[in-house]
Design a protein around this motif. Structure first.
Motif, PDB file in Angstrom:
ATOM      1  N   ILE A   1       0.833  -1.201   0.000  1.00 62.06           N
ATOM      2  CA  ILE A   1       0.000   0.000   0.000  1.00 62.06           C
ATOM      3  C   ILE A   1       0.869   1.252   0.000  1.00 62.06           C
ATOM      4  N   ILE A   2       1.893   1.247   0.829  1.00 66.51           N
ATOM      5  CA  ILE A   2       2.786   2.403   0.934  1.00 66.51           C
ATOM      6  C   ILE A   2       3.522   2.634  -0.384  1.00 66.51           C
ATOM      7  N   TYR A   3       4.006   1.560  -0.994  1.00 73.52           N
ATOM      8  CA  TYR A   3       4.725   1.694  -2.263  1.00 73.52           C
ATOM      9  C   TYR A   3       3.818   2.296  -3.344  1.00 73.52           C
TER      10      TYR A   3
ATOM     11  N   ALA B   1       9.715   5.641  -5.367  1.00 75.51           N
ATOM     12  CA  ALA B   1       8.729   5.033  -4.476  1.00 75.51           C
ATOM     13  C   ALA B   1       9.321   3.843  -3.743  1.00 75.51           C
ATOM     14  N   LEU B   2      10.157   3.074  -4.430  1.00 73.15           N
ATOM     15  CA  LEU B   2      10.819   1.942  -3.777  1.00 73.15           C
ATOM     16  C   LEU B   2      11.756   2.430  -2.684  1.00 73.15           C
ATOM     17  N   TYR B   3      12.536   3.467  -2.971  1.00 72.06           N
ATOM     18  CA  TYR B   3      13.432   4.021  -1.957  1.00 72.06           C
ATOM     19  C   TYR B   3      12.645   4.530  -0.747  1.00 72.06           C
ATOM     20  N   ASP B   4      11.565   5.279  -1.021  1.00 76.13           N
ATOM     21  CA  ASP B   4      10.757   5.814   0.075  1.00 76.13           C
ATOM     22  C   ASP B   4      10.204   4.687   0.948  1.00 76.13           C
TER      23      ASP B   4
ATOM     24  N   LEU C   1       8.435  14.001   5.584  1.00 79.46           N
ATOM     25  CA  LEU C   1       9.743  14.319   5.010  1.00 79.46           C
ATOM     26  C   LEU C   1       9.944  13.642   3.663  1.00 79.46           C
ATOM     27  N   LEU C   2       9.568  12.388   3.563  1.00 80.15           N
ATOM     28  CA  LEU C   2       9.740  11.670   2.300  1.00 80.15           C
ATOM     29  C   LEU C   2       8.881  12.289   1.194  1.00 80.15           C
ATOM     30  N   ARG C   3       7.685  12.725   1.557  1.00 83.51           N
ATOM     31  CA  ARG C   3       6.809  13.350   0.563  1.00 83.51           C
ATOM     32  C   ARG C   3       7.330  14.715   0.148  1.00 83.51           C
ATOM     33  N   GLN C   4       7.927  15.451   1.074  1.00 86.56           N
ATOM     34  CA  GLN C   4       8.370  16.814   0.799  1.00 86.56           C
ATOM     35  C   GLN C   4       9.715  16.852   0.094  1.00 86.56           C
ATOM     36  N   HIS C   5      10.565  15.861   0.366  1.00 83.14           N
ATOM     37  CA  HIS C   5      11.930  15.903  -0.154  1.00 83.14           C
ATOM     38  C   HIS C   5      11.945  15.727  -1.659  1.00 83.14           C
ATOM     39  N   ASP C   6      12.666  16.615  -2.326  1.00 85.64           N
ATOM     40  CA  ASP C   6      12.845  16.566  -3.773  1.00 85.64           C
ATOM     41  C   ASP C   6      14.228  16.000  -4.055  1.00 85.64           C
ATOM     42  N   ARG C   7      14.291  14.945  -4.882  1.00 86.41           N
ATOM     43  CA  ARG C   7      15.582  14.329  -5.172  1.00 86.41           C
ATOM     44  C   ARG C   7      16.535  15.290  -5.875  1.00 86.41           C
ATOM     45  N   GLY C   8      16.008  16.398  -6.390  1.00 87.83           N
ATOM     46  CA  GLY C   8      16.873  17.373  -7.029  1.00 87.83           C
ATOM     47  C   GLY C   8      17.509  18.343  -6.056  1.00 87.83           C
ATOM     48  N   GLN C   9      17.118  18.299  -4.781  1.00 90.07           N
ATOM     49  CA  GLN C   9      17.679  19.210  -3.802  1.00 90.07           C
ATOM     50  C   GLN C   9      19.072  18.752  -3.385  1.00 90.07           C
ATOM     51  N   GLY C  10      19.885  19.689  -2.956  1.00 87.31           N
ATOM     52  CA  GLY C  10      21.198  19.364  -2.461  1.00 87.31           C
ATOM     53  C   GLY C  10      21.152  18.879  -1.026  1.00 87.31           C
ATOM     54  N   GLN C  11      22.313  18.414  -0.545  1.00 85.53           N
ATOM     55  CA  GLN C  11      22.400  17.902   0.809  1.00 85.53           C
ATOM     56  C   GLN C  11      22.124  19.004   1.831  1.00 85.53           C
ATOM     57  N   GLN C  12      22.541  20.223   1.524  1.00 81.34           N
ATOM     58  CA  GLN C  12      22.313  21.316   2.462  1.00 81.34           C
ATOM     59  C   GLN C  12      20.822  21.563   2.670  1.00 81.34           C
TER      60      GLN C  12
ATOM     61  N   LEU D   1      21.662   7.582   2.004  1.00 79.85           N
ATOM     62  CA  LEU D   1      22.198   6.241   1.727  1.00 79.85           C
ATOM     63  C   LEU D   1      21.696   5.698   0.396  1.00 79.85           C
ATOM     64  N   VAL D   2      20.390   5.851   0.136  1.00 79.43           N
ATOM     65  CA  VAL D   2      19.874   5.299  -1.115  1.00 79.43           C
ATOM     66  C   VAL D   2      20.396   6.087  -2.317  1.00 79.43           C
ATOM     67  N   GLU D   3      20.651   7.394  -2.135  1.00 76.39           N
ATOM     68  CA  GLU D   3      21.221   8.174  -3.230  1.00 76.39           C
ATOM     69  C   GLU D   3      22.642   7.706  -3.535  1.00 76.39           C
ATOM     70  N   ARG D   4      23.423   7.434  -2.495  1.00 78.80           N
ATOM     71  CA  ARG D   4      24.782   6.928  -2.719  1.00 78.80           C
ATOM     72  C   ARG D   4      24.745   5.540  -3.339  1.00 78.80           C
ATOM     73  N   TRP D   5      23.795   4.721  -2.872  1.00 78.80           N
ATOM     74  CA  TRP D   5      23.665   3.381  -3.425  1.00 78.80           C
ATOM     75  C   TRP D   5      23.316   3.439  -4.906  1.00 78.80           C
ATOM     76  N   ARG D   6      22.422   4.381  -5.270  1.00 77.35           N
ATOM     77  CA  ARG D   6      22.005   4.496  -6.665  1.00 77.35           C
ATOM     78  C   ARG D   6      23.175   4.919  -7.559  1.00 77.35           C
TER      79      ARG D   6
END
Length: 345
Positions: free
Chosen positions: A98-100, A190-193, A222-233, A336-341
């Motif tokens: 359901i979450i995925y 979605a899998l990462y989230d 946080l997972l919903r708000q976070h944009d993968r295009g944002q920087g670490q800062q 972690l998932v970004e580094r893994w990817r």
């Protein structure tokens, strides 16, 4: 520059901030006046719709569809919880699906309520059922009622503070943090989230504690708000946003202990919400940080006003600590998932 352009933009921003503040304060007023449990839920749902500043309100048909979705998603989670509460592994796997699917729809640009409500049901109902089985049924009913209140409040806010008729159709990138992704990208994210959220959800299902709701909803937000295009800062700034929201909620709650009346609460809530809404409207690339702060403010204030089973209204320090730990976990998991990817195959 077109004549009146800056004035028109300023008026659009002002009305958007007023809509957001009014929606949250009005939801709090309704649920407090009716003495509902889970006070935070209706304001949080309304905020998630209204924070998308450039989007029009849901149509009547969409509203009816949303209400149907609330009933269906809540009913499915309740049936799964009742059926598999004695088999936690099966329950966790069903909830993971359901979450995925909800995260996938969110990344594809589905309306906020369509994706948020199944997620809230999936993380709240099983943990509440384990904490207090007798409360699970009334809790499910409250979710449905909260969705109704949120929709009516959103429609009312748009009626009282409509967008200027001459406003341009272009969307503001600063507030469109959930831009639609392609199918492959949405499926991967979605899998990462899901992989980030699932260990914590599993832990609380296997060993439920009173902090489950705070931690799980903070991670979902946080997972919903976070944009993968944002920087670490910027990602780390989301932790700061949670800290700001938590401190503001603690201060506001103590102010309410002095004020006392419902009218004072509503007026003060509108003023506090307007401060957050104003920052979200004008903060450009920092808007997600203030949106997270506002969500945390709503969550902790609501839990303080109407504690859930096994919690108390005074435990703001422990809740704030749990918010920060949940934020650090979510941001760490995303890193972690970004580094893994990016690892070479």
């Amino acid at each position: 520059m077109r004549p009146g352009g800056p004035d028109r933009a300023a008026e659009r921003a002002r009305r958007a901030a007023l809509r957001l503040a009014f929606g949250v304060a009005a939801c709090f007023a309704v649920v407090e006046a009716l003495d509902w449990d889970v006070t935070f839920l209706a304001p949080l749902l309304a905020a998630n719709i209204l924070v998308k500043l450039e989007r029009p309100p849901p149509s009547l048909a969409q509203g009816l569809a949303f209400l149907g979705l609330i009933a269906v998603s809540t009913g499915i989670v309740m049936v799964l919880t009742a059926a598999f509460i004695g088999s936690p592994v099966v329950l966790i796997l069903a909830l993971a699906l359901i979450i995925y699917l909800s995260f996938y729809a969110h990344r594809r640009g589905a309306p906020e309520l369509v994706t948020l409500l199944p997620q809230i049901s999936a993380v709240m109902l099983p943990t509440i059922a384990i904490l207090s089985p007798a409360a699970a049924g009334s809790f499910a009913t409250t979710i449905v009622l909260a969705g109704i209140v949120a929709l009516i409040t959103v429609w009312t806010a748009h009626t009282i503070f409509p967008a200027p008729a001459a406003a341009g159709p272009e969307a503001s990138p600063a507030n469109d943090t959930a831009r639609a992704a392609g199918p492959t990208t949405a499926a991967r994210h979605a899998l990462y989230d899901t992989l980030i959220l699932l260990p914590v959800l599993s832990w609380f299902i296997l060993d439920a504690t009173q902090v489950a709701i705070v931690v799980l909803i903070v991670i979902v937000t946080l997972l919903r708000q976070h944009d993968r295009g944002q920087g670490q800062q910027t990602a780390l700034g989301l932790i700061l946003g949670n800290l700001i929201g938590g401190i503001a909620a603690a201060g506001f709650y103590n102010l309410m202990l002095v004020g006392g009346s419902l009218l004072f609460f509503v007026m003060a809530c509108f003023a506090a919400s307007l401060i957050f809404a104003g920052r979200i409207v004008v903060a450009a690339e920092r808007a997600p940080i203030y949106a997270i702060a506002f969500a945390t403010f709503i969550l902790l204030l609501g839990l303080g006003m109407s504690p859930l089973p096994g919690t108390s209204g005074e435990a703001f320090f422990s809740r704030l600590l749990n918010v920060l730990l949940a934020s650090a976990y979510a941001i760490g998991g995303l890193s972690l998932v970004e580094r893994w990817r990016r690892l070479p195959s």
